[in-house]
Design a protein around this motif. Structure first.
Motif, PDB file in Angstrom:
ATOM      1  N   THR A  29       0.843  -1.195   0.000  1.00  0.00           N
ATOM      2  CA  THR A  29       0.000   0.000   0.000  1.00  0.00           C
ATOM      3  C   THR A  29       0.882   1.251   0.000  1.00  0.00           C
ATOM      4  O   THR A  29       0.449   2.319  -0.430  1.00  0.00           O
ATOM      5  CB  THR A  29      -0.920   0.031   1.234  1.00  0.00           C
ATOM      6  OG1 THR A  29      -0.182  -0.376   2.390  1.00  0.00           O
ATOM      7  CG2 THR A  29      -2.103  -0.891   1.056  1.00  0.00           C
ATOM      8  N   PHE A  30       2.129   1.094   0.425  1.00  0.00           N
ATOM      9  CA  PHE A  30       3.063   2.212   0.393  1.00  0.00           C
ATOM     10  C   PHE A  30       3.359   2.668  -1.031  1.00  0.00           C
ATOM     11  O   PHE A  30       3.727   3.824  -1.248  1.00  0.00           O
ATOM     12  CB  PHE A  30       4.381   1.835   1.067  1.00  0.00           C
ATOM     13  CG  PHE A  30       4.535   2.383   2.447  1.00  0.00           C
ATOM     14  CD1 PHE A  30       5.539   1.924   3.282  1.00  0.00           C
ATOM     15  CD2 PHE A  30       3.697   3.369   2.933  1.00  0.00           C
ATOM     16  CE1 PHE A  30       5.691   2.430   4.566  1.00  0.00           C
ATOM     17  CE2 PHE A  30       3.828   3.879   4.215  1.00  0.00           C
ATOM     18  CZ  PHE A  30       4.835   3.404   5.027  1.00  0.00           C
ATOM     19  N   TYR A  31       3.233   1.756  -1.990  1.00  0.00           N
ATOM     20  CA  TYR A  31       3.534   2.095  -3.380  1.00  0.00           C
ATOM     21  C   TYR A  31       2.612   3.197  -3.892  1.00  0.00           C
ATOM     22  O   TYR A  31       2.924   3.900  -4.834  1.00  0.00           O
ATOM     23  CB  TYR A  31       3.381   0.863  -4.276  1.00  0.00           C
ATOM     24  CG  TYR A  31       4.490  -0.149  -4.176  1.00  0.00           C
ATOM     25  CD1 TYR A  31       4.688  -1.101  -5.175  1.00  0.00           C
ATOM     26  CD2 TYR A  31       5.340  -0.178  -3.078  1.00  0.00           C
ATOM     27  CE1 TYR A  31       5.700  -2.035  -5.088  1.00  0.00           C
ATOM     28  CE2 TYR A  31       6.349  -1.112  -2.974  1.00  0.00           C
ATOM     29  CZ  TYR A  31       6.527  -2.049  -3.991  1.00  0.00           C
ATOM     30  OH  TYR A  31       7.528  -2.976  -3.895  1.00  0.00           O
ATOM     31  N   LEU A  32       1.430   3.305  -3.260  1.00  0.00           N
ATOM     32  CA  LEU A  32       0.481   4.324  -3.689  1.00  0.00           C
ATOM     33  C   LEU A  32       0.702   5.650  -2.966  1.00  0.00           C
ATOM     34  O   LEU A  32       0.207   6.678  -3.379  1.00  0.00           O
ATOM     35  CB  LEU A  32      -0.960   3.853  -3.429  1.00  0.00           C
ATOM     36  CG  LEU A  32      -1.376   2.624  -4.229  1.00  0.00           C
ATOM     37  CD1 LEU A  32      -2.719   2.103  -3.752  1.00  0.00           C
ATOM     38  CD2 LEU A  32      -1.458   2.952  -5.709  1.00  0.00           C
ATOM     39  N   ILE A  33       1.424   5.594  -1.839  1.00  0.00           N
ATOM     40  CA  ILE A  33       1.584   6.805  -1.018  1.00  0.00           C
ATOM     41  C   ILE A  33       2.933   7.474  -1.247  1.00  0.00           C
ATOM     42  O   ILE A  33       3.016   8.686  -1.403  1.00  0.00           O
ATOM     43  CB  ILE A  33       1.426   6.460   0.479  1.00  0.00           C
ATOM     44  CG1 ILE A  33       0.035   5.910   0.719  1.00  0.00           C
ATOM     45  CG2 ILE A  33       1.687   7.659   1.358  1.00  0.00           C
ATOM     46  CD1 ILE A  33      -0.168   5.353   2.102  1.00  0.00           C
ATOM     47  N   LEU A  34       3.984   6.675  -1.262  1.00  0.00           N
ATOM     48  CA  LEU A  34       5.330   7.257  -1.326  1.00  0.00           C
ATOM     49  C   LEU A  34       5.580   8.111  -2.571  1.00  0.00           C
ATOM     50  O   LEU A  34       6.281   9.111  -2.476  1.00  0.00           O
ATOM     51  CB  LEU A  34       6.382   6.143  -1.214  1.00  0.00           C
ATOM     52  CG  LEU A  34       6.474   5.502   0.170  1.00  0.00           C
ATOM     53  CD1 LEU A  34       7.307   4.245   0.129  1.00  0.00           C
ATOM     54  CD2 LEU A  34       7.041   6.475   1.183  1.00  0.00           C
ATOM     55  N   PRO A  35       5.066   7.719  -3.760  1.00  0.00           N
ATOM     56  CA  PRO A  35       5.307   8.592  -4.919  1.00  0.00           C
ATOM     57  C   PRO A  35       4.495   9.904  -4.898  1.00  0.00           C
ATOM     58  O   PRO A  35       4.681  10.757  -5.740  1.00  0.00           O
ATOM     59  CB  PRO A  35       4.843   7.747  -6.106  1.00  0.00           C
ATOM     60  CG  PRO A  35       4.792   6.354  -5.620  1.00  0.00           C
ATOM     61  CD  PRO A  35       4.424   6.472  -4.174  1.00  0.00           C
ATOM     62  N   LYS A  36       3.638  10.042  -3.938  1.00  0.00           N
ATOM     63  CA  LYS A  36       2.835  11.271  -3.831  1.00  0.00           C
ATOM     64  C   LYS A  36       3.714  12.379  -3.232  1.00  0.00           C
ATOM     65  O   LYS A  36       4.730  12.113  -2.606  1.00  0.00           O
ATOM     66  CB  LYS A  36       1.600  11.022  -2.938  1.00  0.00           C
ATOM     67  CG  LYS A  36       0.679   9.907  -3.429  1.00  0.00           C
ATOM     68  CD  LYS A  36      -0.019  10.267  -4.710  1.00  0.00           C
ATOM     69  CE  LYS A  36      -1.023   9.221  -5.142  1.00  0.00           C
ATOM     70  NZ  LYS A  36      -0.405   8.075  -5.842  1.00  0.00           N
TER      71      LYS A  36
END
Lengths: 250, 288, 255
Positions: C82-89
């Protein structure tokens, strides 16, 4: 003017520093173009895209997107990323998840934007349903929705058509082409070559961390039956040169 | 009815239910039966169990191994000591390990000291009282604010030995504490002035305890101390003598006095109520 | 700041749904209610037993949340991706750590609140209201301690598996409460190496005994204002230190 510049980038992990996942790749991707990164499983496509969006860092070389580092928050505001088989917080609804993402982008007209994005990916009917009830196709659409909610200038898609039925794939491809028409630079990882021919302007073939060739699909297919034939042949030849084991009959 | 049941369930459903219910009942009966057999093999259950010497960590290391749970450990030892008091033989010094550990964990926890001083030593068991006094040493320091601990110790020493020392020593210590009530000074001065009426001293000691606590248990224990006093031995003898003559126990203490079986110290009945149980001759003295 | 609040809200939403947390809260409330019975066999010390056992149950709940839920927090996001959706933000990685810490702190405060209310109700029914002040101060102190443990478990959660993160955090918990042992060693030992080693450990590891005033609650004793301010300052400084090293590790992490 290049939107994305990758210069001599290599990547290896601390656990196995001798094994290079990505070996000295260099790419330049123009503004507003759709770039396809194709390769077999384990070629290094996802590792490359992770470096492009700041999830990991190159061991050697540099990456510039609009002349900025991938970690730059100013750049990240214009960036969209859809990972392979995206994972969500199951207890949220589709709407709540996009609301969460929208707040990270500081989007002002949140409700309108979310509704518009959900409509674009055909998920408006399921906005109030818990994500845990979504089908595979719906999850892919939601993954795309969170990637485009901020109207990105540069979009990274990792296997966006994975697991979709033909109708779903057609709809996603339509969205990608629509974004392309608006001038969005799109970087796609995929191993479905039929779709690549349809939507990509430029394609790079990667195998075992090395870029074998870069060019437009039509140019790469010259001398071969089609792009798939070109893909398979090039990879086989390269593996022969390296002394790797070949799959007989291909 | 059977036809009705048969109509309700199809044969297949009935078989499914029976295949589930019958083994379930069988195993349940087996489990209950085995438990019954186990119970029969063991000695009969009784609340009168032997005093068990439980594992008590040495008080020297205890404060260092509580890791933030000191308060609850002290309480645990206290509750444990109360439960084991019922089975304790009154002699095994191992029991005092609880007080040692409570003292090591929470030296401000006053109540266990008071309880141990009043309840633990049997009448005239000075060595036991000495052991408790030893454990209470940190609370007998000048810096300790507690007046009750030295006072209760002094009271018990007075009841057990009827001598000035060491009672005077502890009572003096009680007078040096900031919160000591006036009664403490009165009692101490009675002893130092060598007042002959030992009952008065005993009564005053108990009165101080009764007036300075809301705790019913401590009051009862203190009154028991008075009950063990010589004066009240007279009461016991009188009741037995009455029973020997009349083949029954007196209903009230007035009967004993009227028939000259007892002569109680002056003022005793002004301060205490004595109730006699006519069924068995036991009596209770309560401060008014 | 807005991003930190967003992450914190999301973390709170996620953790309060955790069945393990709800079971722990339920157990804590059961223990508080059971102390009524333990109190009845404590020979006139029922109020003391109720207060001591209950504030310890609340403390144990806070520690449980910090150690076991904290150690899963980052790891779960990495495992589930789920971090893959947050970290690039457009969010700093440090903001994610702070947000996670705040979110779990909010969860801790929420469960602490519910269990403390139950305790206060029990005492109110018993007619014992004199302990309310000391209980609230004690709970405040133990919440500060749990915040430090949350940060420690977040740090380990971002570098290792949940089991190892829990073990490491528990080790810090024991070391933190062994300050008296360490002091005794470096004051009494003749070995220079041991003395200096213990001194280093004593001063660098978080001294969690500072936050333990549970022994004084039943005596109605409250720490002085100076001590309280010093303790809060210590917690704040140590928390910033832990956030700094967690952020430094998390920033460089590849996913």
């Amino acid at each position: 003017m290049y939107s994305i510049e990758i210069k001599n980038v290599s990547k290896s992990y601390p656990k196995d520093p001798e094994i290079q996942i990505v070996k000295n790749i260099s790419l330049s991707i123009k503004h507003g173009s759709v770039f396809g990164f194709i390769g077999p499983n384990g070629a290094g496509k996802t590792s490359t895209i992770k470096m492009l969006v700041g999830l990991s860092h190159p061991t050697e070389g540099s990456i510039k997107i609009d002349n900025k580092s991938p970690d730059d928050p100013v750049l990240q505001k214009k960036l969209g990323f859809m990972p392979e088989s995206p994972a969500f917080y199951q207890y949220l609804t589709g709407y709540e998840f996009l609301e969460f993402v929208a707040s990270l982008f500081d989007i002002k007209d949140t409700d309108e934007r979310i509704e518009k994005t959900l409509k674009e990916v055909d998920l408006l009917h399921a906005k109030d349903k818990r994500i845990r009830t979504y089908s595979k196709g719906m999850l892919q659409r939601l993954g795309l929705a969170q990637a485009i909610i901020n109207n990105p200038d540069i979009l990274f898609l990792d296997e966006p058509l994975d697991g979709l039925d033909p109708l779903g794939r057609a709809e996603i491809k339509k969205i990608i082409l629509n974004l392309k028409s608006k001038g969005t630079t799109i970087f796609i990882n995929t191993h479905i070559l039929g779709d690549v021919e349809e939507i990509c302007d430029t394609v790079s073939i990667i195998d075992k961390g090395e870029i074998l060739v870069t060019g437009s699909p039509s140019v790469l297919s010259q001398g071969y039956k089609d792009l798939e034939d070109a893909f398979v042949t090039m990879i086989q030849n390269r593996r022969k040169e390296r002394g790797d084991i070949l799959i007989e009959g291909h | 009815m059977i036809a009705g049941i048969k109509n309700w369930y199809s044969k297949k459903d009935l078989r499914k239910v029976l295949f589930f219910v019958i083994p379930l009942c069988f195993f349940l009966i087996m489990v209950m039966g085995l438990q019954k057999v186990h119970d029969l093999l063991l000695p009969p259950f009784t609340t009168k169990t032997q005093f068990e010497r439980r594992i008590l960590l040495p008080p020297e290391i205890l404060p260092y191994v509580t890791f933030g749970f000191t308060n609850v450990l002290a309480d645990y030892y206290w509750v444990r000591s109360i439960q084991d008091f019922i089975t304790w033989d009154g002699k095994d010094l191992y029991y005092l390990g609880y007080l040692r550990n409570i003292s090591a964990l929470d030296s401000n926890f006053e109540y266990p000291y008071l309880f141990n001083i009043l309840a633990v030593p049997k009448p005239k068991d000075v060595p036991m009282l000495d052991s408790i006094a030893m454990i209470s040493k940190p609370q007998l320091q000048e810096s300790s604010p507690s007046w009750k601990i030295p006072f209760y110790l002094g009271t018990q020493y007075y009841f057990f030995t009827k001598k000035e020392e060491p009672a005077k020593r502890y009572l003096y210590l009680a007078t040096t504490k900031e919160d000591s009530p006036p009664g403490v000074f009165l009692v101490y001065s009675s002893i130092t002035e060598k007042v002959i009426n030992s009952y008065k001293v005993s009564r005053d000691l108990v009165r101080v305890i009764s007036n300075t606590t809301d705790n019913e248990t401590l009051k009862k224990l203190a009154e028991r101390g008075l009950a063990n006093d010589t004066t009240v031995q007279i009461l016991k003898k009188g009741i037995l003598a009455y029973h020997a003559k009349y083949k029954k126990f007196p209903k009230t203490v007035d009967e004993l006095i009227e028939k000259n079986f007892v002569t109680l110290p002056q003022g005793l009945l002004d301060d205490f109520t004595i109730t006699i149980n006519p069924k068995n001759g036991s009596f209770r003295i309560r401060a008014k | 700041m807005k991003h930190i609040i967003t992450i914190a809200k999301n973390t709170l939403r996620e953790t309060i749904r955790d069945r393990v947390l709800l079971s722990a809260l339920f157990s804590s409330i059961v223990v508080i209610l059971v102390t009524l019975f333990i109190g009845s066999i404590s020979l006139d010390q029922s109020t003391r037993i109720i207060v001591n056992f209950s504030i310890t149950a609340i403390y144990a709940l806070q520690i449980f949340v910090a150690i076991f839920i904290g150690s899963m927090l980052i790891y779960k996001e990495i495992e589930r991706k789920t971090f893959y959706l947050i970290l690039p933000k457009p969010i700093h990685r440090g903001a994610i750590i702070i947000g996670k810490c705040l979110g779990l702190t909010a969860t801790t405060i929420l469960v602490t609140f519910f269990s403390t209310v139950v305790l206060l109700l029990v005492l109110f029914i018993k007619g014992e209201t004199s302990y309310i002040g000391p209980i609230l101060v004690s709970v405040f102190y133990s919440t500060l301690e749990s915040i430090l443990l949350i940060l420690i478990s977040l740090f380990f959660s971002s570098v290792t598996s949940p089991i190892m993160a829990s073990v490491a955090t528990i080790a810090f918990f024991f070391i933190g409460h062994a300050s008296s042992i360490m002091q005794r060693i470096f004051m009494t030992t003749e070995s220079v190496i041991l003395r200096e080693g213990m001194r280093v450990v004593y001063y660098t590891f978080p001294n969690l005994e500072k936050f333990n005033i549970r022994n004084e609650v039943v005596y109605g004793a409250l720490p002085s204002l100076t001590i309280t301010l010093t303790t809060i300052a210590y917690a704040l400084v140590y928390a910033v230190f832990l956030l700094f090293i967690t952020n430094a590790v998390f920033k460089k992490k590849d996913f």
